[in-house]
Design an enzyme around this catalytic site. Sequence first.
Site, PDB file in Angstrom:
ATOM      1  CB  SER A 264       6.165  10.922 -15.511  1.00  0.00           C
ATOM      2  OG  SER A 264       5.925  12.273 -15.246  1.00  0.00           O
TER       3      SER A 264
ATOM      4  CB  VAL B 262      -5.150   5.773 -20.830  1.00  0.00           C
ATOM      5  CG1 VAL B 262      -5.747   4.406 -21.117  1.00  0.00           C
ATOM      6  CG2 VAL B 262      -3.728   5.859 -21.395  1.00  0.00           C
TER       7      VAL B 262
ATOM      8  CE1 TYR C 218      -1.347  12.177 -11.469  1.00  0.00           C
ATOM      9  CE2 TYR C 218      -1.279  13.661 -13.351  1.00  0.00           C
ATOM     10  CZ  TYR C 218      -1.289  12.378 -12.844  1.00  0.00           C
ATOM     11  OH  TYR C 218      -1.218  11.305 -13.699  1.00  0.00           O
TER      12      TYR C 218
ATOM     13  CG  ASP D 189      -1.869   1.195   1.198  1.00  0.00           C
ATOM     14  OD1 ASP D 189      -1.683   2.090   0.347  1.00  0.00           O
ATOM     15  OD2 ASP D 189      -2.789   1.236   2.025  1.00  0.00           O
TER      16      ASP D 189
ATOM     17  CG  ASN E 252       1.146   1.259 -13.581  1.00  0.00           C
ATOM     18  OD1 ASN E 252       0.886   2.013 -14.510  1.00  0.00           O
ATOM     19  ND2 ASN E 252       0.212   0.573 -12.935  1.00  0.00           N
TER      20      ASN E 252
ATOM     21  CE  LYS F 278       1.790  10.494 -11.892  1.00  0.00           C
ATOM     22  NZ  LYS F 278       2.082   9.065 -11.818  1.00  0.00           N
TER      23      LYS F 278
ATOM     24  CG  ASN G  59     -10.417   1.737 -12.112  1.00  0.00           C
ATOM     25  OD1 ASN G  59     -11.416   1.830 -12.825  1.00  0.00           O
ATOM     26  ND2 ASN G  59      -9.971   0.581 -11.649  1.00  0.00           N
TER      27      ASN G  59
HETATM   28  N1  LIG Z   1      -4.742   7.273 -17.602  1.00  0.00           N
HETATM   29  C1  LIG Z   1      -4.026   8.287 -18.106  1.00  0.00           C
HETATM   30  O1  LIG Z   1      -4.491   9.044 -18.981  1.00  0.00           O
HETATM   31  C2  LIG Z   1      -2.648   8.548 -17.608  1.00  0.00           C
HETATM   32  C3  LIG Z   1      -1.918   9.582 -18.205  1.00  0.00           C
HETATM   33  C4  LIG Z   1      -0.637   9.844 -17.736  1.00  0.00           C
HETATM   34  C5  LIG Z   1      -0.094   9.079 -16.722  1.00  0.00           C
HETATM   35  N2  LIG Z   1      -0.832   8.090 -16.146  1.00  0.00           N
HETATM   36  C6  LIG Z   1      -0.215   7.342 -15.043  1.00  0.00           C
HETATM   37  O2  LIG Z   1      -0.293   5.960 -15.321  1.00  0.00           O
HETATM   38  C7  LIG Z   1      -0.320   5.231 -14.089  1.00  0.00           C
HETATM   39  C8  LIG Z   1      -1.422   4.179 -14.147  1.00  0.00           C
HETATM   40  O3  LIG Z   1      -2.656   4.863 -14.211  1.00  0.00           O
HETATM   41  P1  LIG Z   1      -3.988   4.258 -14.842  1.00  0.00           P
HETATM   42  O4  LIG Z   1      -4.545   5.317 -15.729  1.00  0.00           O
HETATM   43  O5  LIG Z   1      -3.779   2.890 -15.355  1.00  0.00           O
HETATM   44  O6  LIG Z   1      -4.926   4.267 -13.535  1.00  0.00           O
HETATM   45  P2  LIG Z   1      -5.678   3.152 -12.677  1.00  0.00           P
HETATM   46  O7  LIG Z   1      -6.478   2.245 -13.528  1.00  0.00           O
HETATM   47  O8  LIG Z   1      -6.404   3.935 -11.628  1.00  0.00           O
HETATM   48  O9  LIG Z   1      -4.491   2.343 -12.017  1.00  0.00           O
HETATM   49  C9  LIG Z   1      -3.825   2.841 -10.895  1.00  0.00           C
HETATM   50  C10 LIG Z   1      -3.295   1.678 -10.109  1.00  0.00           C
HETATM   51  O10 LIG Z   1      -2.623   2.225  -8.957  1.00  0.00           O
HETATM   52  C11 LIG Z   1      -3.035   1.501  -7.830  1.00  0.00           C
HETATM   53  N3  LIG Z   1      -2.915   2.298  -6.614  1.00  0.00           N
HETATM   54  C12 LIG Z   1      -3.451   3.507  -6.353  1.00  0.00           C
HETATM   55  N4  LIG Z   1      -3.169   3.877  -5.090  1.00  0.00           N
HETATM   56  C13 LIG Z   1      -2.425   2.877  -4.550  1.00  0.00           C
HETATM   57  C14 LIG Z   1      -1.849   2.652  -3.285  1.00  0.00           C
HETATM   58  N5  LIG Z   1      -1.973   3.532  -2.277  1.00  0.00           N
HETATM   59  N6  LIG Z   1      -1.144   1.510  -3.081  1.00  0.00           N
HETATM   60  C15 LIG Z   1      -1.020   0.594  -4.064  1.00  0.00           C
HETATM   61  N7  LIG Z   1      -1.565   0.742  -5.279  1.00  0.00           N
HETATM   62  C16 LIG Z   1      -2.269   1.868  -5.518  1.00  0.00           C
HETATM   63  C17 LIG Z   1      -4.477   1.154  -8.110  1.00  0.00           C
HETATM   64  O11 LIG Z   1      -4.850   0.096  -7.241  1.00  0.00           O
HETATM   65  P3  LIG Z   1      -6.396  -0.182  -6.829  1.00  0.00           P
HETATM   66  O12 LIG Z   1      -6.983  -0.957  -7.961  1.00  0.00           O
HETATM   67  O13 LIG Z   1      -6.268  -0.947  -5.563  1.00  0.00           O
HETATM   68  O14 LIG Z   1      -7.040   1.165  -6.666  1.00  0.00           O
HETATM   69  C18 LIG Z   1      -4.385   0.748  -9.565  1.00  0.00           C
HETATM   70  O15 LIG Z   1      -3.953  -0.578  -9.679  1.00  0.00           O
HETATM   71  C19 LIG Z   1      -0.491   6.269 -12.987  1.00  0.00           C
HETATM   72  O16 LIG Z   1       0.752   6.497 -12.362  1.00  0.00           O
HETATM   73  C20 LIG Z   1      -0.945   7.508 -13.731  1.00  0.00           C
HETATM   74  O17 LIG Z   1      -0.604   8.706 -13.067  1.00  0.00           O
HETATM   75  C21 LIG Z   1      -2.080   7.791 -16.576  1.00  0.00           C
END
Ligand SMILES: NC(=O)c1ccc[n+]([C@@H]2O[C@H](COP(=O)([O-])OP(=O)(O)OC[C@H]3O[C@@H](n4cnc5c(N)ncnc54)[C@H](OP(=O)(O)O)[C@@H]3O)[C@@H](O)[C@H]2O)c1
Length: 334
Positions: free
Chosen positions: A174, A235, A204, A91, A118, A208, A239
Site C-alpha cells: 500500500s 523512497v 492513487y 502485465d 509489489n 491503496k 521509477n
Molecule cells: N517509492 C515510494 O516512495 C513508495 C511509497 C509507498 C508505496 N510504494 C509502493 O511500492 C511499490 C513499489 O514501488 P517502487 O517505488 O519500487 O516503484 P518502481 O521502481 O516504479 O517499481 C514498480 C514496479 O511495478 C511494475 N509495474 C508497473 N506497472 C506494471 C504492470 N502493468 N504490470 C506489471 N508490472 C508493473 C514496474 O515494472 P516496469 O519496470 O516494467 O515498469 C516495476 O517493476 C508500489 O506499489 C508503490 O505504490 C512506493
Amino acid sequence: MFETDSLPYLNPSQDRRVALITGGNSGVGYYTVLHLYLHGYIVYIAGRSRSRVLNSIRELKQDATAIRSTYTSQQSSSERFLGDLFYLEIDLSSLASVISAVETFKNLENHLHILINNAGAMALPYSLTNDGFDIQIQTNFIAPFLLSMKLLPLLEKTADDFPLISPPRIIYLSSVGHQLCFHYFNMNSTFNYKPAFIFTWLRYGLAKTAGIHFMKMLALRNPKILCMSVHPGYVMNTNLFSYWTRLPIIGILFWCLFQIFGYFFGVTNEEGANAIVKCSLNPNLTLEKDNGKYFATGGNEALPSKVAQNMDFAARTWIWTIHQLSERGITIPS
Ligand SMILES: NC(=O)c1ccc[n+]([C@@H]2O[C@H](COP(=O)([O-])OP(=O)(O)OC[C@H]3O[C@@H](n4cnc5c(N)ncnc54)[C@H](OP(=O)(O)O)[C@@H]3O)[C@@H](O)[C@H]2O)c1
C-alpha cells in the site's frame, strides 16, 4: 548491515520455499528479491518486460555474490544458501495476462509460500485499460486482488501441506498515500476532473485504501493465510515518480522537489525493502495477532486511516470488486 540479517536463512535443498513478487525488477521490489534470494528462497519475479526482468536477475546474482563475499567462511559454507530466481510474465494492466500468469505458475510449482503484490503505478493521468478500469485502480488494486484470489487455493494447499512452518503470506504494497482517500468514496469514482495533477492522487489513494481493505477482508475470510499491507517509506529514487520527472521542462523541477523531500524524509530503496522483507520472513508474525495488519517504514506496525480500518467499507470494497470482475466474466469462488 541490512536489518533482515537476523531473519531465518533456509537451505533450499532441504526446505524449498517459493515466493512470487510482482514488479521485482526495480525499486523496493528489487531489494526485496535480493534479500529473499540471499535467505534461500526460490523467487519468481513477475513483470511485464522480459528483458528488464532478465537484466535484473543478472544484476541480482552479481549483487548477491558481492554480499556473500562479505560472509564469514562458516556463514557461506554451512548457514546461508542462495535460492533461485525465475521470470514470470505478467502485465497487470490486462486481467487476461494475470490469469495466464497464474496458470503458468501453477504448472511450474505445487506450492507458494509468499506472494508479494509489489508492482504499482502512481499519479498517472486518467486512462482506461482494455478491461475498462482506470490504469491506477487496475494496477494497484484490481489486478493484485485477482492475482491473489486466483493463487489462494495454492497458498491454502501450502498451509495444509506445511502445517509446522510459518503460514503462507500475502503482502500488499500500500502506501501512506492511502490517507489521501480521506472519505469513503464510491469505488466507481473516476476523479477525472481538472486540475488532473491533483485528482490523480485521489485515484492513487482510493486504490491503496482498497488494497488495505482487501488484506483485512482476506484475513477475516481465509484465516490460514497471513495477510498484511505495507508502506515501505518515502523512497524517492525508484521509477514510481518517472511520469513526473520525465515531463518536458518541468520534469527537472519535479525531480529536484522529490530529491529535496527525499533528503529530509526519505529512505533508500534497500531501507524501503526492509519493511517488506520483515513482513515476509519474520517468524514472530502470527495469524492470531497480526493478520490483516498494516506495517510502515522499517516494518513497524502502524494504524492505517480510519477509512482503511473500517470493516463495513472493506466489505463494500470487496463486494464491488467481485461484482466488477464478474461483469467481465471472471468469477471468484466465494
Ligand atoms: N517509492 C515510494 O516512495 C513508495 C511509497 C509507498 C508505496 N510504494 C509502493 O511500492 C511499490 C513499489 O514501488 P517502487 O517505488 O519500487 O516503484 P518502481 O521502481 O516504479 O517499481 C514498480 C514496479 O511495478 C511494475 N509495474 C508497473 N506497472 C506494471 C504492470 N502493468 N504490470 C506489471 N508490472 C508493473 C514496474 O515494472 P516496469 O519496470 O516494467 O515498469 C516495476 O517493476 C508500489 O506499489 C508503490 O505504490 C512506493
